[in-house]
Design a protein around this motif. Structure first.
Motif, short mmCIF file in Angstrom:
data_model
loop_
_atom_site.label_atom_id
_atom_site.label_comp_id
_atom_site.label_asym_id
_atom_site.label_seq_id
_atom_site.Cartn_x
_atom_site.Cartn_y
_atom_site.Cartn_z
N HIS A 36 0.83 -1.21 0.00
CA HIS A 36 0.00 0.00 0.00
C HIS A 36 0.86 1.26 0.00
CE1 HIS A 36 -3.44 2.58 0.77
NE2 HIS A 36 -2.78 3.13 1.76
N TYR A 37 1.98 1.24 0.72
CA TYR A 37 2.85 2.42 0.81
C TYR A 37 3.38 2.82 -0.58
CZ TYR A 37 6.76 5.38 2.22
OH TYR A 37 7.62 6.44 2.37
N TYR A 38 3.64 1.83 -1.42
CA TYR A 38 4.19 2.10 -2.76
C TYR A 38 3.11 2.10 -3.84
CZ TYR A 38 8.86 1.73 -0.81
OH TYR A 38 10.00 1.94 -0.07
N LYS A 39 1.87 2.37 -3.47
CA LYS A 39 0.77 2.27 -4.42
C LYS A 39 0.92 3.22 -5.61
CE LYS A 39 -2.28 5.35 -1.72
NZ LYS A 39 -2.44 6.43 -2.69
N ASP A 40 1.62 4.30 -5.47
CA ASP A 40 1.79 5.25 -6.57
C ASP A 40 3.12 5.09 -7.29
OD1 ASP A 40 -0.70 6.51 -6.11
OD2 ASP A 40 0.18 7.68 -4.47
N ALA A 41 3.83 4.02 -6.99
CA ALA A 41 5.15 3.82 -7.58
C ALA A 41 5.06 3.54 -9.08
CB ALA A 41 5.87 2.66 -6.88
N SER A 42 6.10 3.91 -9.80
CA SER A 42 6.15 3.72 -11.25
C SER A 42 6.55 2.30 -11.60
CB SER A 42 7.16 4.70 -11.86
OG SER A 42 7.37 4.40 -13.22
N LEU A 43 6.06 1.84 -12.73
CA LEU A 43 6.44 0.53 -13.26
C LEU A 43 7.65 0.61 -14.18
CD1 LEU A 43 2.98 -1.08 -14.19
CD2 LEU A 43 4.70 -2.10 -12.70
N LYS A 44 8.14 1.79 -14.43
CA LYS A 44 9.18 1.95 -15.44
C LYS A 44 10.55 1.46 -14.98
CE LYS A 44 6.82 5.64 -17.90
NZ LYS A 44 6.87 7.01 -18.45
N ASN A 45 10.69 1.20 -13.68
CA ASN A 45 11.93 0.60 -13.17
C ASN A 45 11.53 -0.57 -12.28
OD1 ASN A 45 14.37 -0.09 -11.98
ND2 ASN A 45 15.07 2.03 -11.84
N LEU A 46 11.27 -1.72 -12.90
CA LEU A 46 10.77 -2.89 -12.16
C LEU A 46 11.75 -3.38 -11.10
CD1 LEU A 46 8.82 -5.26 -14.57
CD2 LEU A 46 7.95 -3.76 -12.80
N PRO A 47 13.06 -3.42 -11.39
CA PRO A 47 13.99 -3.85 -10.33
C PRO A 47 13.92 -2.97 -9.09
CG PRO A 47 15.07 -3.95 -12.46
CD PRO A 47 13.76 -3.24 -12.68
N PHE A 48 13.79 -1.67 -9.30
CA PHE A 48 13.73 -0.74 -8.18
C PHE A 48 12.43 -0.94 -7.39
CE2 PHE A 48 12.83 3.63 -6.52
CZ PHE A 48 13.88 3.69 -5.62
N LEU A 49 11.32 -1.08 -8.09
CA LEU A 49 10.03 -1.29 -7.43
C LEU A 49 10.04 -2.61 -6.67
CD1 LEU A 49 7.07 -0.74 -6.81
CD2 LEU A 49 6.49 -1.65 -9.07
N THR A 50 10.54 -3.65 -7.29
CA THR A 50 10.60 -4.96 -6.64
C THR A 50 11.46 -4.92 -5.39
OG1 THR A 50 10.33 -6.06 -8.79
CG2 THR A 50 11.17 -7.41 -6.97
N HIS A 51 12.58 -4.23 -5.47
CA HIS A 51 13.46 -4.08 -4.30
C HIS A 51 12.72 -3.38 -3.16
CE1 HIS A 51 17.05 -3.20 -1.91
NE2 HIS A 51 16.60 -1.95 -1.83
N ASN A 52 12.04 -2.29 -3.48
CA ASN A 52 11.33 -1.54 -2.44
C ASN A 52 10.22 -2.37 -1.79
OD1 ASN A 52 12.88 0.77 -2.70
ND2 ASN A 52 11.48 1.73 -4.16
N LEU A 53 9.58 -3.20 -2.58
CA LEU A 53 8.48 -4.01 -2.05
C LEU A 53 8.95 -5.15 -1.16
CD1 LEU A 53 6.17 -4.28 -5.20
CD2 LEU A 53 5.68 -3.02 -3.10
N THR A 54 10.18 -5.58 -1.33
CA THR A 54 10.64 -6.80 -0.65
C THR A 54 11.76 -6.61 0.38
OG1 THR A 54 12.21 -7.26 -2.46
CG2 THR A 54 10.00 -8.23 -2.63
N VAL A 55 12.50 -5.53 0.30
CA VAL A 55 13.73 -5.40 1.09
C VAL A 55 13.47 -5.44 2.60
CG1 VAL A 55 13.71 -2.87 1.09
CG2 VAL A 55 15.89 -4.11 1.32
N ALA A 56 12.34 -4.93 3.06
CA ALA A 56 12.09 -4.84 4.50
C ALA A 56 11.39 -6.08 5.06
CB ALA A 56 11.25 -3.61 4.80
#
Length: 335
Positions: A36-56
Motif C-alpha cells: 500500500h505504501y508504494y501504491k503510486d510507484a512507477s512501473l518503469k523501473n521494475l527492479p527498483f520497485l521490486t526491491h522496495n516491495l521486498t527489502v524490509a
C-alpha cells in the motif's frame, strides 16, 4: 480440434502443488502495508520497485505477497484488450504453434500498455507477476489455459481464455491468479467498467479448488491426456470466488447438470477446513421462485454432506451458500 492438456488433474500433479495453509503462522499485514505504501510507484523501473516491495520483509512468502498484492491492487483490467486477445485466440484456434508464437509476440505490447496506462488483460497480470517474482529471486512461471467463472461458462469448442501463475516458495509450488484477485469488470449498456477490489482468495489457492475453475493447456514436451478431462472440467458445477476464502471445495455431484427421478435425493458434498463452523444452506430455485431447502446434513471431519430430497418434477437451480455467500450452483432436473 485435438486438444493437448497438462496432466493437471492427475493425482500426481495435484499433489505437486501446496496451498496457503502452509503459512497460517504468517501475518501478512506488514507485506500488505508495504504494498500500500508504494501504491503510486512507477512501473518503469521494475527492479527498483521490486526491491522496495521486498527489502524490509523477512520471509520469502511475505516478499511474494507484497509483489502480488501490489500488482492486484494497482493494475486495472483492460477489457478491450481482453476482447482483442480473445478474438485472436479464436482465429488461431486450429494452429497451435501460430497461437504460441503470437502469444509470445504480444508481450512487448502488453508490457508497453502496463507501463503507460497501468492497464492490462490476464496475460499482462501473469507476465508482471512472473517478471517481478523472478527479480526477487523466485522461480515463477506463466500458465495459459481455460478460466471458468459464473459469468464465463465454457463450451466444448471454447478456446483457451486465461493466464495465471505458479510460483516456487520454500521448494514447493503454489498457484495464484492476480487477474481475478484484482477486481471485476461489469458491463453496463454495452460499456465495460472495471471495479478495483482486491480479493485474497486466489493468493496461493488450494490446488484442488483452483482446478475447479482453472484448466491449463499443454506446455512443450509434456504428455497429452484425453480430451475427456477438459470436457469434465467444462461440465463441472459453477464455483463462486467466495469458496476460496475458507476454502470450501464442492466434491459431489461432479457435474453441474444432473437428472433424477421424482422422489429421489441428491447428496451435495463439500470438503471444508477442520475448524469450519459456518452456516451452510441450500437454496432451491424453480421457475424463478426460490426457497430454502431442507437437507439432511451429515458432518464428518473435513466433509459436510447435504442430502436433499426432490418430491416434485421440474428444473431446479440449486445454490449452496455459506453465511449468505454463494459457493456453488448445480442444476437438477427431476423427471
Amino acid at each position: 480440434m485435438r486438444i493437448f492438456i497438462l496432466t493437471f488433474f492427475l493425482s500426481f500433479s495435484l499433489l505437486s502443488f501446496a496451498q496457503r495453509a502452509d503459512f497460517n503462522h504468517i501475518d501478512f499485514k506488514k507485506a500488505d502495508s508495504v504494498a500500500h505504501y508504494y501504491k503510486d510507484a512507477s512501473l518503469k523501473n521494475l527492479p527498483f520497485l521490486t526491491h522496495n516491495l521486498t527489502v524490509a520483509l523477512e520471509t520469502d512468502v511475505e516478499k511474494f505477497r507484497a509483489i502480488y498484492t501490489w500488482i492486484s491492487s494497482n493494475i486495472a483490467n483492460d477489457y478491450s484488450s481482453y476482447l482483442k486477445i480473445s478474438n485472436k485466440r479464436k482465429r488461431l484456434a486450429k494452429d497451435r504453434q501460430a497461437y504460441l508464437d503470437w502469444n509470445t509476440s504480444i508481450t512487448p505490447k502488453v508490457f508497453k500498455s502496463l507501463l503507460e496506462d497501468r492497464k492490462t488483460a490476464c496475460t499482462g497480470y501473469a507476465y508482471l507477476v512472473k517478471e517481478m517474482a523472478n527479480l526477487a529471486g523466485f522461480t515463477c512461471e506463466i500458465i495459459d489455459g481455460y478460466g471458468r467463472t459464473p459469468t464465463l461458462l465454457l463450451k466444448e469448442d471454447s478456446e483457451p481464455n486465461h493466464s495465471w501463475n505458479r510460483v516456487q516458495i520454500n521448494d514447493k509450488w503454489y498457484l495464484c491468479d492476480a487477474t481475478w484477485s484484482a477486481g471485476e469488470t461489469i458491463v453496463v449498456n454495452g460499456t465495460p467498467f472495471f471495479q478495483q477490489d482486491y480479493f485474497d482468495g486466489y493468493f496461493l489457492a488450494d490446488p484442488k479448488l483452483f482446478a475447479k475453475n482453472h484448466f491449463p493447456i499443454q506446455k512443450e514436451g509434456s504428455q497429452p491426456i484425453k480430451k475427456e478431462n477438459l470436457d469434465a472440467f467444462i461440465a463441472g458445477p459453477v464455483i463462486y470466488k467466495e469458496a476460496f476464502l475458507a476454502p470450501i471445495i464442492p466434491i459431489a455431484p461432479v457435474a453441474m447438470h444432473n437428472n433424477i427421478q421424482k422422489g429421489a435425493s441428491v447428496t451435495f458434498t463439500l470438503k471444508v477446513p477442520k475448524e469450519f463452523t459456518g452456516n451452510i444452506q441450500l437454496l432451491l430455485n424453480k421457475g424463478g421462485s426460490q426457497k430454502n431447502g431442507n437437507p439432511n446434513i451429515i458432518k464428518k471431519e473435513g466433509n459436510i454432506s447435504l442430502v436433499q430430497n426432490f418430491e416434485k418434477k421440474g428444473l431446479y437451480d440449486v445454490h449452496i451458500s455459506v453465511e449468505d455467500q454463494l459457493i456453488a450452483t448445480y442444476v437438477i432436473k427431476v423427471k
